[in-house]
Each structure stands twice: as structure tokens, then as C-alpha cells.
Design a protein around this motif. Structure first.
Motif, PDB file in Angstrom:
ATOM      1  N   GLU B 136      -6.785 113.675  50.466  1.00 24.47           N
ATOM      2  CA  GLU B 136      -6.398 114.475  51.622  1.00 24.47           C
ATOM      3  C   GLU B 136      -5.586 113.642  52.598  1.00 24.47           C
ATOM      4  O   GLU B 136      -4.653 114.128  53.229  1.00 24.47           O
ATOM      5  N   PHE B 137      -5.957 112.372  52.721  1.00 22.11           N
ATOM      6  CA  PHE B 137      -5.229 111.514  53.637  1.00 22.11           C
ATOM      7  C   PHE B 137      -3.811 111.301  53.134  1.00 22.11           C
ATOM      8  O   PHE B 137      -2.849 111.348  53.905  1.00 22.11           O
ATOM      9  N   LYS B 138      -3.696 111.087  51.847  1.00 19.89           N
ATOM     10  CA  LYS B 138      -2.372 110.898  51.258  1.00 19.89           C
ATOM     11  C   LYS B 138      -1.545 112.162  51.468  1.00 19.89           C
ATOM     12  O   LYS B 138      -0.357 112.093  51.818  1.00 19.89           O
ATOM     13  N   ARG B 139      -2.187 113.318  51.322  1.00 21.29           N
ATOM     14  CA  ARG B 139      -1.489 114.575  51.549  1.00 21.29           C
ATOM     15  C   ARG B 139      -1.020 114.640  53.006  1.00 21.29           C
ATOM     16  O   ARG B 139       0.093 115.080  53.291  1.00 21.29           O
ATOM     17  N   ALA B 140      -1.876 114.208  53.923  1.00 16.39           N
ATOM     18  CA  ALA B 140      -1.510 114.217  55.338  1.00 16.39           C
ATOM     19  C   ALA B 140      -0.287 113.346  55.560  1.00 16.39           C
ATOM     20  O   ALA B 140       0.622 113.697  56.316  1.00 16.39           O
ATOM     21  N   PHE B 141      -0.237 112.207  54.875  1.00 16.07           N
ATOM     22  CA  PHE B 141       0.916 111.318  55.014  1.00 16.07           C
ATOM     23  C   PHE B 141       2.176 112.008  54.527  1.00 16.07           C
ATOM     24  O   PHE B 141       3.198 112.024  55.213  1.00 16.07           O
ATOM     25  N   LEU B 142       2.096 112.595  53.332  1.00 17.29           N
ATOM     26  CA  LEU B 142       3.293 113.222  52.755  1.00 17.29           C
ATOM     27  C   LEU B 142       3.764 114.397  53.623  1.00 17.29           C
ATOM     28  O   LEU B 142       4.960 114.602  53.784  1.00 17.29           O
ATOM     29  N   GLY B 373      -7.715 121.007  58.237  1.00 17.71           N
ATOM     30  CA  GLY B 373      -9.060 121.446  57.905  1.00 17.71           C
ATOM     31  C   GLY B 373      -9.807 120.414  57.084  1.00 17.71           C
ATOM     32  O   GLY B 373     -11.007 120.540  56.839  1.00 17.71           O
ATOM     33  N   ALA B 374      -9.088 119.351  56.678  1.00 20.33           N
ATOM     34  CA  ALA B 374      -9.716 118.323  55.847  1.00 20.33           C
ATOM     35  C   ALA B 374     -10.839 117.626  56.608  1.00 20.33           C
ATOM     36  O   ALA B 374     -11.865 117.264  56.030  1.00 20.33           O
ATOM     37  N   PHE B 375     -10.666 117.487  57.924  1.00 18.38           N
ATOM     38  CA  PHE B 375     -11.672 116.814  58.720  1.00 18.38           C
ATOM     39  C   PHE B 375     -12.984 117.592  58.695  1.00 18.38           C
ATOM     40  O   PHE B 375     -14.053 117.018  58.476  1.00 18.38           O
ATOM     41  N   ASN B 376     -12.894 118.897  58.889  1.00 19.73           N
ATOM     42  CA  ASN B 376     -14.110 119.708  58.867  1.00 19.73           C
ATOM     43  C   ASN B 376     -14.800 119.640  57.510  1.00 19.73           C
ATOM     44  O   ASN B 376     -16.020 119.555  57.417  1.00 19.73           O
ATOM     45  N   LYS B 377     -13.982 119.676  56.458  1.00 25.94           N
ATOM     46  CA  LYS B 377     -14.555 119.590  55.107  1.00 25.94           C
ATOM     47  C   LYS B 377     -15.286 118.265  54.935  1.00 25.94           C
ATOM     48  O   LYS B 377     -16.406 118.204  54.411  1.00 25.94           O
ATOM     49  N   TYR B 378     -14.640 117.195  55.405  1.00 21.81           N
ATOM     50  CA  TYR B 378     -15.211 115.857  55.304  1.00 21.81           C
ATOM     51  C   TYR B 378     -16.543 115.785  56.055  1.00 21.81           C
ATOM     52  O   TYR B 378     -17.537 115.272  55.555  1.00 21.81           O
ATOM     53  N   LEU B 379     -16.555 116.349  57.259  1.00 24.70           N
ATOM     54  CA  LEU B 379     -17.771 116.319  58.072  1.00 24.70           C
ATOM     55  C   LEU B 379     -18.920 117.007  57.381  1.00 24.70           C
ATOM     56  O   LEU B 379     -20.047 116.496  57.381  1.00 24.70           O
ATOM     57  N   LYS B 380     -18.657 118.167  56.813  1.00 28.62           N
ATOM     58  CA  LYS B 380     -19.736 118.888  56.121  1.00 28.62           C
ATOM     59  C   LYS B 380     -20.320 118.004  55.040  1.00 28.62           C
ATOM     60  O   LYS B 380     -21.532 117.903  54.881  1.00 28.62           O
ATOM     61  N   LYS B 381     -19.429 117.328  54.291  1.00 31.26           N
ATOM     62  CA  LYS B 381     -19.886 116.502  53.182  1.00 31.26           C
ATOM     63  C   LYS B 381     -20.703 115.315  53.686  1.00 31.26           C
ATOM     64  O   LYS B 381     -21.811 115.058  53.200  1.00 31.26           O
ATOM     65  N   VAL B 382     -20.156 114.607  54.692  1.00 33.99           N
ATOM     66  CA  VAL B 382     -20.827 113.369  55.074  1.00 33.99           C
ATOM     67  C   VAL B 382     -22.072 113.606  55.906  1.00 33.99           C
ATOM     68  O   VAL B 382     -23.002 112.796  55.890  1.00 33.99           O
ATOM     69  N   ARG B 383     -22.087 114.715  56.636  1.00 33.58           N
ATOM     70  CA  ARG B 383     -23.264 115.008  57.463  1.00 33.58           C
ATOM     71  C   ARG B 383     -24.501 115.050  56.569  1.00 33.58           C
ATOM     72  O   ARG B 383     -25.520 114.434  56.851  1.00 33.58           O
ATOM     73  N   LYS B 384     -24.368 115.769  55.480  1.00 30.54           N
ATOM     74  CA  LYS B 384     -25.481 115.890  54.541  1.00 30.54           C
ATOM     75  C   LYS B 384     -25.835 114.507  53.999  1.00 30.54           C
ATOM     76  O   LYS B 384     -26.992 114.087  54.002  1.00 30.54           O
TER      77      LYS B 384
END
Lengths: 482, 482
Positions: B136-142, B373-384
């Protein structure tokens, strides 16, 4: 119903837009604590979107504690009630200290006439970004990414990204600097490097000796730190040696600051013999030097001029500050300090206390970019381009602007001394005609230089250089003829 | 001949390796000023490479002024002769000021026992980078690249990248902060934000009031700036209100500093009522607050806790410092200050004087990443993930380490108070067995807390958490049994 007039855009994911809309409705009071939200089925029907999208939005809001679903009853707004406005207000004006207000008073972005769209501006000496080769940069990113990826995104070392440090040490060695007993600290550009050095090696009231004129950002930093600035006039060759010796004798400066190559604002390049003489004098009075390294890559003539730091052998009396921002990617904010190893260890701790480290992603990108050979290719291309632009601008200035002299041997700006005319008066007239430049007095340590101006041409199109310089010339003549 | 034993590697372009080899030979004295170089044809024959590669190398060296080709004669080394070593040496030790030496004395990277390869380290509270979603980060860069490319690589605005600022203003508004009359400045993380605030709003000798214990980096900055630090003891609920009132009465603090959510090091989260009470007291004594915003995203329970900054209505008495570094990409060094607009204007000038602006590339990347929206997805994953790790570590600590109490409600660390045992003695024993942690006294304003320790588990594997905590427990018991 809060979704009756809801429109979504095509940029953001829909579930996010739904979440934002609900939050906004709460903030605006359209939904109160305890208000019942429409069911996910209702929303999906009204907006004609999949129910799972709405479910996702509601789940997110619930995990943030903003809404709450009660089994068998529905989903309700749950945000804490703002009891009463605390209205905790402070008069910040009187709390700002001298350091901060000096930074603001000397912030030329705020104090100088601003550029407005459509104007021809000679203020900037930043490189022309249309010459950056972004394909190579993108390649550097993808290489960095496949090689190091996530590691670079976590905390790094205050000293900097090791491969970049090694690369720069070799780069400095190739310039003839003896790097034994020395090391490098990566900083956010020259500005941070200089600020760290002044912050760590001086106290308010200390004397610092520098060229007059000199880099306005350095002046700002020295003033904001309460230093007593002693300026040494310059001749065509650089710092006036006789004046330098006298001022070193009569003052007890803590440090010296010099820009030996492509001096900002004059563009002067100190020749080899003069460099050795200047260094000799500082050495004799045991006053260490901070050298603003220009990176001789932009040298238009081919005689290799060594940094002052390369002329003190194994000694550590010259601290070299490097930065590629004059020619490459200033937006990344990468510069460096080369200094005695032990001193550098302390500066590393200062850097860590200021902002831990410079962006590791940017350091890795820059390293990859330079190592791939792309930097050298870029330099070859832009050297030719800027040399031609420099010659063109030079000729236009000589043709149009009556002057006492013009200074500079290359680089991205030309320095003009008018014949006893106030350049700010010229600026007023030019501004009305859509032309701005940097008045030279901001570079002087002692309020002089009112008859000077700096012309930066790196980002100006040739036709604008032509008309802009012509206008400046006309305005100068208008005042001269009064 | 200098290319007789020359070997090239497969990483760098060959012409660059040739250039480097020639420069090295000059530095090492194998080639002197005036030495004749082998012809490009000779080199291409010996190394069995194309002649144009050698020609490129020679042309580059010539444009750098290092070699010179004389028609009809050949190519010669041209670097300036180092006349004699200036040997300009300075004793830097005695020139380092109090600010810099304080930064170094309080640099825990230098003062604490270092982690060594193979050890189990509970020192770090940085996020686990293996959870970053780099695709996702790479996508953000591109995305950033195709949209803005080179503009981002040139100088930007000191205040920051506008879209990111707008995004964060909305983010803060969604947390219930009234953003009217306020603005945001992007900084290099919390560290720079706090340093800018202390640098601009205090003088040496001023009093600042904060929790005891508190964030060690904040303590370092306050000490390095010569502040008089008054610590307020904490209860399970946060700052002790009675002690706070008394200390505000008997001192005249310039500022307060609070970490209301996921307090570092205790992990305490101040509840809504307590927050309002603390704010009320500061307001009554007209002492403004700096709030270290944790970003409640990591809240494990779902009751929404608002920032202190949201409880002062339209008022500007709370300066909010935000940072995503606790959960996302700390290596990018992006944080922010939300404050009164006029005050922020001054802070923007200070930022410009320190390092002009934070990397625009990184700001644009972060913006793109969050907006997608990648940040929200990331948060859901890492919160758990982090919640489970927190529970696990918590259980292990309770099972193994005899303690007076354990503090914390989530986040990436657990704070333990031992029963009258010096945690540094425990650390000594653990170190010999390959386990390190952060002794708690570094967080205290007054030298106390010698019986506390902070355990950071975010980057430690479950099996290492298990054995590491067991070892700490054993070492505690060893000392307790003496």
C-alpha cells in the motif's frame, strides 16, 4: 434523514465518506447523543450501494466509540456530551520569546514583497525542478523498496543512513579532504546543520566572524541566537585579508563562517591561493571555521577548487557543511556536517534531541539515486543548461542595468551593485510592473548594501529573463535620471 | 600500470568504478600531479570493455578538473598539489556548550546498556515494521509520483504540505476539537514539535509542570533548555488533582505538559471526568498546556476519549502535538502542532529557521496513504494484533514478576513497579542472561522511580516475550530473596 441529500465523490472509498458524513452530522448537531441512526439496510437502499459497505462504516464508528449498536433496538450516537465550553483562552502574543520573535522578524517570506501569480520573480535560487529526472528518481525508489522496504520506515539512527554516510565520506575524500578522525552527521539541509552548530558551539553574546555580505539564512540563525556578528568586507577575490586580520585581532570570535565557492549572494569563487591565505589567518588566531560547501559540481570553469576543509590536512579546525539542495531535490531536506569524530558524536546527540533523525526513506532514496550514476548524468545535463542561462542572464544584466559592478562566476544567481541607488526603491517600481527580485541589504551584517540586488534566474524562462531584466534596468534609469 | 590488478564489481556502472579507481590512485599517491594516464584504448583493451565506457569516465574526470587531456600528448593528472599540511587542529571538547553536553548526557542511546545481537530487548516501543503494509505504501508513492512528481522534490512551505494539513485539520475536528482560529504546522515528529514549543515559549529558569513520571525525551528537552521541572505524582487515574493544585499555587509555571492517553511510560488513559478536572485547574491558574496526543486509535476499549484540546471549546489554551510515529512509519518523521493561528504563524517562522520544512515527499506519501483508506485498514489489523500481544505480555508479567503494581491499559508497553527493588540491579542480572529493558528512573523528574521498569513488547516475538519475562521475574526474585 441524514443521508437524504448525501452525495459521494469518486476519490475516497465510500465507507470512509459515510463515516465522515456521520461524524460531521454529529459535530454540526444534526445528530445528538442518543440519536438513532438509520439501519445499514436503509442506508444501502437509499444510497444504492452494497450493504457490506455500510456495515463496514458502522463497525469502524463503533470501534471508535462514536456509535453503539444495541441488540434488538438499533444503532445510536454515543459521543461524549461536551458539558460546557471550557473556553480556555490564552494571549499567546506576550508569551513568545526573543528567539521566536527574531525568527519571525527575519523571516523574509513574511517581510519581503510576495510573489504573485503572473509575476516574473528573480527571488528564487532553487534549482529548476523541470530538469529533475523523475524517472530515475522513481527507479531509485523502487530499488530502495525492493531492497529494504519496511525497515526504512521504522526508526533509524540519529547519525544517518549508513550507506549514505559512507558514500558521502568517500565523496568528501575525493574532494581531497582527509577524513581520518572525522565523521558525518546527516541533517535536514544546510539550515539545520548550521542551526545545530550554532546551538551547540556558541552562547548568546559570543562573537562570530563572517563575510559581509553573506547567506541571509545564516544571518537569521546567528541573530536569533543572539550572536555578535562581525562582517569582513569582500573584494573580488573573497574575504579581504587585511580587514580579516584586523578584525580577528580586535575581536575574540568563537567561530568563523565562510562560503568559499559560489558565495551567496555574490557568486564569488575564492581561488586556491586566497583560500590558503584565509585559512592561514584563522589558524593563526585559533578561530575554527564553518565552511558552507557549495559542491563544486556547478563550477563552470574546469579548474578544480578544493574545499577549505581539504587544506587543513589531518586537522579538524574546519567544519564542512554540505548540501545538495542547491542543485538537487531540496524538498527532501538532506544535508551533512563533516567534522571531528568526537565533536560529531555530541552533535549526533543534539540531532537526536531535536528530531531523532532525518527521514530514512529520503536518505535511502538519495543514496540509491547517486549510486546509480543518475546524479552524474543529471549534473552533466544541468551544468550545460545553467551555464547557458547564466551567460544569457549576465549579458542581459550588463546590457540593461546601469551598475557599479556585477559579481559572480556561475551558480544560479548574479549580484549587482548599483551606482548609489536604493535597490528597494527600484523594487517598488518593478513590483508595480510585475517583477520582483531580492534586495541585497538582507545579506549584509551591518545594514549596508542598500544599493545591491541579487538576481536568481534558475527557474525563470528565457523570455521572462529578457523582459524582467529590461524592466529592472528601466526602473533603475528612472531613479537615476531624477 | 594502475589498471593491472583492477577488478570491477557488478553493482555500480563500470565508468563510475573507473573514475573512482583513478581518484583513489591519486589519493594514495600512485598517481601524482602530472602523471600520464593510460590512453582510453589501452584501458579498454586491458579491461576488455568498450572504449566508450572509458571515454565517458575520462570525460567526467576532466570536467571535474581532476585530469586534463593535452592534444597530441595524452591525458595527465591535474589535481592541485597539497602545498603543505595546514594541520589546523582544534580542541573541540572545551567548546561544546551546556545545551549540547546536556543533550549528550541525557542521550539514552549512549548512557543505557546497549542491545546486542541475539538479546531479547524490551526497550523499544516502536511499532512492529513487519506489520506495515508496504504494498500500500508503494502504491501511495506511485500515486503521489504520477500526480505531483518533481514539484514535491523542490522547496515547499514551512507550514507543510497543504493537503496533509487539511486532512489533519479534519482529523482533529472529528476528534471533537474546535479548529476555528487554529491551524496546523507539520514537524519532524513529536520530538521536533516539543523542541520548537519549548524553544519559542520558554527561557532558561522558567518552570514547567508535568506528570511524574513522563516521556523521557520531553524531560531531556526540558532539561537541555534549562527549565525548572515540577513533577506531579500520578494516581491510577492520571495526574493527582490535589497535588496539581498545590504545585500550581506554589510555583508560577509557564506551561504544563500532559500525556492524557496511553501515557508514556505508565500506559494510563485519563478518563473523561478526570480530563475535565485537570483542564479546569490549569485554566483557573491560567497555565497553558501542551498535550501529547497519542491518537486514540490504539484504544483497546471502545469508549471514546476526547483529546484535552477538544474540551476547551473555542479557546486556545491547549496546544495539541500529534504524531503517528507510535503506530505508523516513524522513520518518516512526520508530526504536527495544532494551535492558535497567530501563535502558529510564529512557530512556522521558527520551523523555517531550523530546517525550512519537513520532507514534502514524505508528507505527500503519508497523505496519500491515509486518504486511500489504507491507514484505516492497517489500524484494524494491528489493533487486534497489538491487543492480543498486550494481553499476552500482561499475563506473563503478572505470572512471573513479583510487583507492587502493573500499570497500563493498552498501547505498546507495560509499566511495572517492583516491591522496593532497584530495577537497575535487576537489569544487570538480566543483561548477563541476554535480556534488556528500560529502567523506569529515566522517566522521573526527581530521581525517584528506581523500583520501576518499562517493558516494550511491540517488536518482540511471543516466545521471546515468554522467556524474557520469565528471566526478568527470576532476577527480581533472586534479589528479593537476598
Amino acid at each position: 434523514m441524514i443521508f437524504s441529500f448525501f452525495d459521494f465523490n469518486k476519490e475516497e472509498p465510500i465507507y470512509i465518506q459515510i463515516e465522515k458524513h456521520i461524524k460531521e452530522s454529529i459535530i454540526r448537531g444534526l445528530l445528538q447523543k442518543g440519536s438513532k441512526l438509520p439501519s445499514t439496510r436503509e442506508v444501502s437502499e437509499i444510497l444504492k450501494i452494497s450493504r457490506s459497505t455500510v456495515v463496514t462504516a458502522y463497525e469502524n464508528l463503533e470501534s471508535e466509540g462514536i456509535i453503539e449498536s444495541i441488540k434488538g433496538k438499533g444503532t445510536f450516537v454515543n459521543t461524549i456530551a461536551k458539558v460546557k465550553e471550557e473556553d480556555f483562552d490564552i494571549k499567546w502574543d506576550s508569551r513568545i520569546n526573543t528567539y521566536a520573535s527574531t525568527c519571525e522578524d527575519l523571516d523574509i517570506i513574511k517581510t519581503e514583497l510576495p510573489w504573485e501569480r503572473g509575476m516574473i520573480s528573480f527571488k528564487s535560487i532553487a534549482p529548476d525542478e523541470t530538469l529533475f529526472d523523475i524517472e530515475e528518481f522513481k527507479r531509485a525508489f523502487l530499488n530502495t523498496w525492493s531492497f529494504q522496504g519496511e525497515k526504512i520506515l521504522n526508526y533509524g539512527y540519529a547519525q544517518g543512513y549508513k550507506p549514505l554516510i559512507e558514500y558521502l565520506l568517500e565523496y568528501m575524500a575525493n574532494k581531497g579532504v582527509d577524513i581520518k578522525g572525522k565523521d558525518i552527521l546527516i541533517t535536514n539541509g544546510f539550515t539545520e546543520a548550521f542551526d545545530i552548530l550554532i546551538n551547540s558551539l556558541t552562547e548568546p553574546g559570543d562573537t562570530i566572524i563572517c563575510e559581509n555580505p553573506t547567506h541571509n539564512t545564516a544571518l537569521k540563525i546567528m541573530r536569533a541566537h543572539g550572536l555578535n556578528i562581525v562582517g569582513v568586507d569582500m573584494t573580488e577575490e573573497g574575504m579581504d585579508l587585511v580587514k580579516l586580520e584586523n578584525l580577528l585581532k580586535s575581536n575574540k570570535p568563537k567561530l568563523g563562517f565562510i562560503i568559499p565557492s559560489y558565495h551567496n549572494p555574490t557568486g564569488i569563487v575564492m581561488k586556491g591561493e586566497h583560500r590558503r591565505n584565509v585559512l592561514e589567518i584563522f589558524k593563526r588566531y585559533s578561530v575554527p571555521l564553518i565552511e558552507d560547501g557549495f559542491n563544486e559540481e556547478l563550477l563552470y570553469s574546469s579548474s578544480h577548487v578544493p574545499p577549505l576543509a581539504s587544506l587543513c590536512g589531518r586537522g579538524n579546525g574546519v567544519i564542512y557543511v554540505g548540501s545538495l539542495s542547491k542543485i538537487l531535490f531540496p524538498g527532501l531536506r538532506i544535508g551533512w556536517i563533516l567534522a571531528d569524530k568526537k565533536l560529531l558524536g555530541t552533535l549526533e546527540s543534539v540531532k537526536r534531541a531535536r528530531n531523532i533523525h532525518s527521514s530514512f526513506l529520503d536518505q535511502a532514496l538519495l543514496y540509491n539515486y547517486m549510486k546509480s550514476g543518475a546524479f552524474n548524468k543529471y549534473l552533466k545535463k544541468v551544468r550545460k543548461h545553467y551555464r547557458e542561462k547564466y551567460s544569457f542572464t549576465s549579458a542581459e544584466v550588463m546590457k540593461n542595468i546601469p551598475n557599479e559592478f556585477i559579481m559572480g562566476e556561475g551558480g544560479l544567481h548574479i549580484f549587482v551593485k548599483l551606482k548609489g541607488i536604493d535597490s528597494r526603491k527600484v523594487l517598488e517600481g518593478c513590483y508595480k510592473r510585475g517583477v520582483v527580485f531580492t534586495p541585497g541589504d538582507i545579506f549584509y551584517t551591518d545594514g549596508s548594501g542598500k544599493d545591491t540586488l541579487r538576481i536568481g534566474f534558475s527557474k525563470v524562462r528565457l523570455e521572462d529573463i529578457e523582459s524582467g531584466i529590461r524592466i529592472i534596468g528601466e526602473e533603475v534609469k528612472k531613479i537615476a535620471d531624477k
